[in-house]
Design an enzyme around this catalytic site. Structure first.
Site, short mmCIF file in Angstrom:
data_model
loop_
_atom_site.label_atom_id
_atom_site.label_comp_id
_atom_site.label_asym_id
_atom_site.label_seq_id
_atom_site.Cartn_x
_atom_site.Cartn_y
_atom_site.Cartn_z
N ALA A 177 4.41 4.04 3.09
CA ALA A 177 3.90 2.80 2.50
C ALA A 177 3.90 1.71 3.55
O ALA A 177 4.47 1.87 4.63
CB ALA A 177 4.79 2.37 1.33
N LYS A 178 3.27 0.62 3.27
CA LYS A 178 3.35 -0.57 4.13
C LYS A 178 2.94 -1.76 3.30
O LYS A 178 2.13 -1.64 2.37
CB LYS A 178 2.38 -0.42 5.31
CG LYS A 178 2.76 -1.25 6.52
CD LYS A 178 3.82 -0.53 7.32
CE LYS A 178 4.08 -1.18 8.64
NZ LYS A 178 4.83 -0.26 9.53
N GLY A 179 3.51 -2.91 3.62
CA GLY A 179 3.16 -4.11 2.88
C GLY A 179 3.05 -5.28 3.81
O GLY A 179 3.36 -5.17 5.01
N VAL B 51 0.86 -1.19 0.00
CA VAL B 51 0.00 0.00 0.00
C VAL B 51 0.89 1.23 0.00
O VAL B 51 1.75 1.38 0.86
CB VAL B 51 -0.90 0.01 1.27
CG1 VAL B 51 -1.73 1.28 1.32
CG2 VAL B 51 -1.79 -1.22 1.31
N ASP C 296 9.20 -5.27 9.72
CA ASP C 296 8.10 -4.87 10.61
C ASP C 296 7.75 -6.12 11.43
O ASP C 296 8.62 -7.00 11.60
CB ASP C 296 6.92 -4.34 9.77
CG ASP C 296 5.93 -3.55 10.59
OD1 ASP C 296 6.21 -2.38 10.92
OD2 ASP C 296 4.86 -4.09 10.95
#
Ligand code: GLU
Length: 419
Positions: free
Chosen positions: A108-110, A63, A149
């Site tokens: 962002a993050k995934g 994202v 993360d």
């Protein structure tokens, strides 16, 4: 049209916080809508040959919230209960975190919906490599730089870096941060989030004129981040009175030894039955008598059910989004300051930025330099947040968000709208 959001989820929290600071800042509806929306969301399916020969298809995402201030930046999370809404909230939070710290990245993050505890090392490697391949079109040193993360680590970053490099045709260390030092990682990155939390705590303690020595600290989530905080705070003279893992925790008002805790966890896989301590649940940990509470596990831990029962005088958010909106309100009424996640746990992404700078320049710094630069950046952020909170008579979270959102808005406005 604004989408309908189910009540009480992390995305709901993130967007409600944005709505209320947008109002306070009197942002135009155009800019407000731009910030509420995402530049790109990629959903990928990841077929993996399992060790037993069967095929399993996992779902993964990346994202990308906003890149007005620079390339997207943010971690990759592996968790069985991961949702796209979580990732949207976390990606937006990364935009604010980078902006507040003054590092030139967007957010962002995934992640992948999976339970890494039930997968073998080689299954996790195949999953990581195929996920990296699937998101390759939208990541890059100057596009989007993933990092560790929840449940991802430097080994996983090494596999991501290798997969990207193999496909790219040359070694590309700057594609991820949080990788091992011998392939372009930065000294100090492993402890950076924990170290940053101790700097944030030191600032909060100083501004509240509390005595740092002998402070009683309870840490929910004694994993990568929490255990580093516990180790460092113990060395600085604080008393760690309670810690926990996902299976539960332990409490002793006279303090727990970090080294003995780690040894016990290694031998037993949990903190339960740690000698001379009382077994407690993760919920009970939050309500213990202590000076400082550090939620360093997952989101939504401090809620309207327990916020009134918290006895800590200060809360420092190690995890992302550990406090719900209602709980935030209750804590504000009870005058318990909360050092918000985007300030308190920014150490990780700040040293990720240092890692990226070192990779791009192929010139590496010593650990003292990394830590000194981290301390300077975090102290400056804390001072800015603290003085704005006084000036505008708002809590630390609102002040932090106002500062962060303002820098993103300024970037959007000066860049203008394309085409
Ligand atoms: N996952 C960390 C965070 O939530 C670090 C992200 C990064 O280093 O890019 O801040």
């Amino acid at each position: 049209m604004t989408e309908k959001i189910p009540a009480n989820n992390t995305w709901q929290t993130a967007v409600t916080q944005l709505d209320s600071v947008s109002k306070l800042m009197m942002l135009s509806e155009d800019v407000h809508q731009l910030l509420r929306n995402f530049e790109r969301i990629l959903t990928v399916s990841i077929p993996i040959r399992m060790d037993n020969g069967s095929l399993r298809i996992f779902n993964g995402f990346r994202v990308q919230h906003n890149s007005a201030r620079g390339p997207y930046k943010g971690g990759v999370r592996y968790h069985p209960e991961l949702t796209l809404d979580d990732l949207k909230a976390l990606a937006m939070e990364m935009t604010w975190k980078c902006s507040l710290a003054g590092v030139p990245f967007g957010g962002a993050k995934g992640g992948i919906i999976c339970n890494p505890k039930t997968l073998s090392k080689s299954e996790i490697e195949r999953l990581t490599r195929r996920y990296t391949y699937a998101i390759m079109p939208i990541i890059g040193i100057e596009k989007d730089i993933p990092a560790p993360d929840v449940n991802t680590n430097e080994q996983i970053m090494a596999w991501m870096m290798d997969t990207y490099s193999m496909n790219n045709g040359y070694c590309t260390p700057g594609i991820v941060t949080g990788k091992p030092v011998n392939i372009g990682g930065s000294l100090g990155r492993t402890d950076a989030t924990g170290l940053g939390i101790t700097f944030a705590l030191a600032n909060a303690v100083k501004s509240r004129k509390m005595d740092f020595k002998g402070l009683k600290v309870a840490i929910q989530g004694y994993g990568n981040v929490g255990s580093t905080v516990g180790k460092l705070l113990g060395e600085m003279g604080c008393k760690i009175v309670a810690v926990s893992s996902s299976k539960g925790g332990v409490y002793n008002s006279r303090g727990l030894s970090h080294t003995a805790l780690m040894k016990h966890y290694k031998e037993h896989g949990s903190f339960e039955e740690f000698p001379h301590a009382e077994n407690i649940t993760n919920e009970a940990l939050l309500e213990l008598p202590c000076d400082v509470l550090i939620p360093a596990a997952l989101a939504n831990q401090i809620t309207k059910e327990n916020a009134a029962k918290i006895k800590a005088k200060l809360i420092v958010e190690g995890a992302n989004g550990p406090t719900t909106l209602e709980a935030d309100q209750i804590l504000a009424e009870r005058k318990i300051p909360v050092v918000p996640d985007i300030l308190a746990n920014a150490g990780g992404v700040i040293v990720s930025y240092f890692e990226w700078v070192q990779d791009v320049q192929c010139y590496f710094w010593c650990e003292t330099e990394v830590n000194m630069r981290l301390e300077n950046l975090l102290n400056r952020s804390y001072e800015e947040v603290f003085s704005l909170s006084h000036e505008r008579k708002v809590n630390l979270r609102t002040a932090a968000l106002i500062l962060a959102v303002k820098k993103v808005v300024d970037a959007i406005q000066v860049r203008g709208l394309y085409p």
